[in-house]
Scaffold this motif. Structure first.
Motif, PDB file in Angstrom:
ATOM      1  N   ALA A  93      41.263  29.450  32.634  1.00  0.00           N
ATOM      2  CA  ALA A  93      42.326  30.452  32.477  1.00  0.00           C
ATOM      3  C   ALA A  93      42.121  31.611  33.452  1.00  0.00           C
ATOM      4  O   ALA A  93      43.088  32.169  33.984  1.00  0.00           O
ATOM      5  N   LEU A  94      40.858  31.978  33.717  1.00  0.00           N
ATOM      6  CA  LEU A  94      40.606  33.027  34.714  1.00  0.00           C
ATOM      7  C   LEU A  94      41.055  32.569  36.094  1.00  0.00           C
ATOM      8  O   LEU A  94      41.657  33.349  36.847  1.00  0.00           O
ATOM      9  N   ARG A  95      40.814  31.305  36.438  1.00  0.00           N
ATOM     10  CA  ARG A  95      41.281  30.791  37.735  1.00  0.00           C
ATOM     11  C   ARG A  95      42.799  30.836  37.817  1.00  0.00           C
ATOM     12  O   ARG A  95      43.369  31.196  38.847  1.00  0.00           O
ATOM     13  N   ARG A  96      43.477  30.487  36.733  1.00  0.00           N
ATOM     14  CA  ARG A  96      44.938  30.558  36.719  1.00  0.00           C
ATOM     15  C   ARG A  96      45.399  32.014  36.896  1.00  0.00           C
ATOM     16  O   ARG A  96      46.396  32.271  37.581  1.00  0.00           O
ATOM     17  N   HIS A  97      44.687  32.925  36.284  1.00  0.00           N
ATOM     18  CA  HIS A  97      44.971  34.360  36.442  1.00  0.00           C
ATOM     19  C   HIS A  97      44.955  34.744  37.923  1.00  0.00           C
ATOM     20  O   HIS A  97      45.871  35.403  38.425  1.00  0.00           O
ATOM     21  N   TRP A  98      43.922  34.303  38.665  1.00  0.00           N
ATOM     22  CA  TRP A  98      43.877  34.599  40.104  1.00  0.00           C
ATOM     23  C   TRP A  98      44.981  33.859  40.852  1.00  0.00           C
ATOM     24  O   TRP A  98      45.587  34.416  41.787  1.00  0.00           O
ATOM     25  N   ASP A  99      45.262  32.636  40.452  1.00  0.00           N
ATOM     26  CA  ASP A  99      46.313  31.843  41.122  1.00  0.00           C
ATOM     27  C   ASP A  99      47.686  32.473  40.968  1.00  0.00           C
ATOM     28  O   ASP A  99      48.576  32.256  41.808  1.00  0.00           O
ATOM     29  N   ILE A 112      52.201  30.867  28.953  1.00  0.00           N
ATOM     30  CA  ILE A 112      51.010  30.717  28.124  1.00  0.00           C
ATOM     31  C   ILE A 112      49.975  29.915  28.912  1.00  0.00           C
ATOM     32  O   ILE A 112      50.281  28.863  29.465  1.00  0.00           O
ATOM     33  N   TYR A 113      48.759  30.430  28.978  1.00  0.00           N
ATOM     34  CA  TYR A 113      47.684  29.729  29.666  1.00  0.00           C
ATOM     35  C   TYR A 113      47.058  28.724  28.689  1.00  0.00           C
ATOM     36  O   TYR A 113      46.515  29.132  27.656  1.00  0.00           O
ATOM     37  N   PRO A 114      47.113  27.441  29.005  1.00  0.00           N
ATOM     38  CA  PRO A 114      46.685  26.409  28.042  1.00  0.00           C
ATOM     39  C   PRO A 114      45.224  26.565  27.617  1.00  0.00           C
ATOM     40  O   PRO A 114      44.349  26.871  28.435  1.00  0.00           O
ATOM     41  N   GLY A 115      44.993  26.368  26.327  1.00  0.00           N
ATOM     42  CA  GLY A 115      43.640  26.358  25.792  1.00  0.00           C
ATOM     43  C   GLY A 115      42.966  27.713  25.718  1.00  0.00           C
ATOM     44  O   GLY A 115      41.760  27.796  25.491  1.00  0.00           O
ATOM     45  N   SER A 116      43.746  28.791  25.902  1.00  0.00           N
ATOM     46  CA  SER A 116      43.145  30.123  25.964  1.00  0.00           C
ATOM     47  C   SER A 116      43.322  30.875  24.650  1.00  0.00           C
ATOM     48  O   SER A 116      44.237  30.612  23.867  1.00  0.00           O
ATOM     49  N   VAL A 117      42.421  31.818  24.437  1.00  0.00           N
ATOM     50  CA  VAL A 117      42.549  32.765  23.329  1.00  0.00           C
ATOM     51  C   VAL A 117      42.522  34.174  23.906  1.00  0.00           C
ATOM     52  O   VAL A 117      42.142  34.379  25.065  1.00  0.00           O
ATOM     53  N   HIS A 118      42.906  35.145  23.088  1.00  0.00           N
ATOM     54  CA  HIS A 118      43.012  36.526  23.553  1.00  0.00           C
ATOM     55  C   HIS A 118      41.684  36.997  24.141  1.00  0.00           C
ATOM     56  O   HIS A 118      40.638  36.881  23.513  1.00  0.00           O
ATOM     57  N   GLN A 135      57.421  53.641  42.821  1.00  0.00           N
ATOM     58  CA  GLN A 135      56.083  53.455  43.374  1.00  0.00           C
ATOM     59  C   GLN A 135      55.500  52.070  43.107  1.00  0.00           C
ATOM     60  O   GLN A 135      54.712  51.572  43.912  1.00  0.00           O
ATOM     61  N   VAL A 136      55.842  51.480  41.967  1.00  0.00           N
ATOM     62  CA  VAL A 136      55.166  50.256  41.521  1.00  0.00           C
ATOM     63  C   VAL A 136      56.000  49.035  41.878  1.00  0.00           C
ATOM     64  O   VAL A 136      57.102  48.841  41.357  1.00  0.00           O
ATOM     65  N   ALA A 137      55.475  48.210  42.781  1.00  0.00           N
ATOM     66  CA  ALA A 137      56.186  47.016  43.241  1.00  0.00           C
ATOM     67  C   ALA A 137      55.775  45.756  42.503  1.00  0.00           C
ATOM     68  O   ALA A 137      56.484  44.749  42.561  1.00  0.00           O
ATOM     69  N   ALA A 138      54.634  45.794  41.816  1.00  0.00           N
ATOM     70  CA  ALA A 138      54.160  44.626  41.078  1.00  0.00           C
ATOM     71  C   ALA A 138      53.456  45.089  39.819  1.00  0.00           C
ATOM     72  O   ALA A 138      52.714  46.082  39.835  1.00  0.00           O
ATOM     73  N   ALA A 139      53.700  44.365  38.731  1.00  0.00           N
ATOM     74  CA  ALA A 139      53.025  44.636  37.461  1.00  0.00           C
ATOM     75  C   ALA A 139      52.573  43.308  36.882  1.00  0.00           C
ATOM     76  O   ALA A 139      53.341  42.341  36.839  1.00  0.00           O
ATOM     77  N   ALA A 140      51.331  43.265  36.445  1.00  0.00           N
ATOM     78  CA  ALA A 140      50.799  42.038  35.856  1.00  0.00           C
ATOM     79  C   ALA A 140      49.985  42.383  34.618  1.00  0.00           C
ATOM     80  O   ALA A 140      49.245  43.378  34.606  1.00  0.00           O
ATOM     81  N   GLY A 141      50.135  41.557  33.589  1.00  0.00           N
ATOM     82  CA  GLY A 141      49.379  41.758  32.358  1.00  0.00           C
ATOM     83  C   GLY A 141      48.829  40.444  31.857  1.00  0.00           C
ATOM     84  O   GLY A 141      49.522  39.418  31.894  1.00  0.00           O
ATOM     85  N   PHE A 142      47.589  40.488  31.383  1.00  0.00           N
ATOM     86  CA  PHE A 142      46.917  39.279  30.928  1.00  0.00           C
ATOM     87  C   PHE A 142      46.385  39.489  29.514  1.00  0.00           C
ATOM     88  O   PHE A 142      45.875  40.548  29.183  1.00  0.00           O
ATOM     89  N   HIS A 143      46.543  38.455  28.706  1.00  0.00           N
ATOM     90  CA  HIS A 143      46.306  38.510  27.255  1.00  0.00           C
ATOM     91  C   HIS A 143      46.701  39.886  26.713  1.00  0.00           C
ATOM     92  O   HIS A 143      45.882  40.670  26.251  1.00  0.00           O
ATOM     93  N   PRO A 144      48.028  40.181  26.782  1.00  0.00           N
ATOM     94  CA  PRO A 144      48.506  41.541  26.496  1.00  0.00           C
ATOM     95  C   PRO A 144      48.449  41.904  25.029  1.00  0.00           C
ATOM     96  O   PRO A 144      48.473  41.051  24.135  1.00  0.00           O
ATOM     97  N   GLY A 145      48.398  43.225  24.796  1.00  0.00           N
ATOM     98  CA  GLY A 145      48.659  43.763  23.471  1.00  0.00           C
ATOM     99  C   GLY A 145      50.138  43.648  23.165  1.00  0.00           C
ATOM    100  O   GLY A 145      50.895  42.998  23.896  1.00  0.00           O
ATOM    101  N   PRO A 146      50.610  44.289  22.094  1.00  0.00           N
ATOM    102  CA  PRO A 146      52.000  44.130  21.665  1.00  0.00           C
ATOM    103  C   PRO A 146      53.006  44.608  22.706  1.00  0.00           C
ATOM    104  O   PRO A 146      53.061  45.791  23.025  1.00  0.00           O
ATOM    105  N   LEU A 147      53.806  43.694  23.212  1.00  0.00           N
ATOM    106  CA  LEU A 147      54.870  44.019  24.159  1.00  0.00           C
ATOM    107  C   LEU A 147      56.239  44.064  23.497  1.00  0.00           C
ATOM    108  O   LEU A 147      57.190  44.576  24.077  1.00  0.00           O
ATOM    109  N   VAL A 148      56.338  43.509  22.300  1.00  0.00           N
ATOM    110  CA  VAL A 148      57.594  43.511  21.540  1.00  0.00           C
ATOM    111  C   VAL A 148      57.293  44.052  20.149  1.00  0.00           C
ATOM    112  O   VAL A 148      56.582  43.425  19.359  1.00  0.00           O
ATOM    113  N   THR A 149      57.787  45.252  19.869  1.00  0.00           N
ATOM    114  CA  THR A 149      57.602  45.874  18.557  1.00  0.00           C
ATOM    115  C   THR A 149      58.930  46.453  18.096  1.00  0.00           C
ATOM    116  O   THR A 149      59.932  46.414  18.817  1.00  0.00           O
TER     117      THR A 149
END
Length: 249
Positions: free
Chosen positions: A230-236, A210-216, A147-161
């Protein structure tokens, strides 16, 4: 921009949700948007409305619905550094209760509801998320590759544990194209490398940067972490991903 407040039936009750979609009457590709830890609130609704303006039906469920309708925890208009610890102290029990088992059960219900809305077209959907929602987006995409053709995550929680069901261990199940937009303090170089290696081995089409100059928390306009560039880059990054994967929905 039309919006609705909805109730999503789940095995554990009714999840309240917010939806935004274009005014014109035809059907639109569906996007499931997972909230960050602070929950469904005006800043998140604004992101959903802006995405809907680009031609998508955007569904934003209240992940804390088992504890009540949104806002489950009352939030100030601006979540500044000085109040953040107190807010998280109230959120922590909700986060702890939202187990992976519950999240996957909910994901089934959310996708079933999204794909049966009269404003949503046939075809694949996208799942996106912020903070904890980015982790859930990856889990949902792996659990529903048909069902899911695209997945996007921004300032994610733990993806590698170290957990057996760590998101990076599930990527072999993905058929979705993926974009991950990281803040500078989100992951170590070692964990980024481990995540990228897992995606490479799985043959997933992805970008991870990594989005430059950004924090979580950089997308959230009601926090001190907000970063307009960073929000503009998110949309881009997000809009082209959705355009190429959902064009036929």
């Amino acid at each position: 921009m039309p919006t609705k407040t909805l109730q999503i039936p789940t095995p554990d009750g009714q999840a309240d949700a917010f939806a935004a979609f274009p005014e014109h009457g035809e059907r639109h590709p569906g996007v499931l948007m997972y909230m960050d830890a602070f929950g469904v609130r005006p800043a998140l609704r604004e992101l959903a409305r802006e995405l809907a303006e680009h031609g998508y039906y955007v569904l934003v469920p209240n992940l804390y619905y088992r504890h009540g309708p949104a806002p489950v925890v009352e939030l100030p208009e601006h979540i500044g550094k000085e109040i953040r610890p107190a807010v998280f102290a109230r959120l922590r029990p909700l986060l702890k209760a939202h187990t992976t088992e519950r999240a996957l059960r909910d994901a089934d219900a959310y996708l079933r509801f999204l794909t049966t809305q009269p404003e949503v077209g046939a075809g694949p959907v996208a799942v996106i998320g912020y903070c904890m929602g980015a982790v859930l987006a990856m889990r949902t995409a792996a659990a529903h590759p048909d069902q899911v053709a695209a997945a996007a995550g921004f300032h994610p929680g733990p993806l590698v544990t170290d957990a057996p069901d760590s998101p990076h261990r599930l990527v072999a199940k993905l058929t979705a194209q993926v974009h991950l937009g990281l803040a500078e303090n989100d992951m170590t170089p070692e964990t980024i490398s481990e995540l990228n290696q897992a995606l490479d081995v799985a043959g997933v089409g992805y970008t991870c940067e990594i989005y430059p100059g950004s924090v979580h928390g950089f997308t959230m306009s009601d926090t001190d972490a907000f970063n307009p560039s960073a929000l503009r880059r998110h949309w881009d990054r997000l809009l082209p991903l959705l355009d190429r994967t959902l064009a036929n929905s």
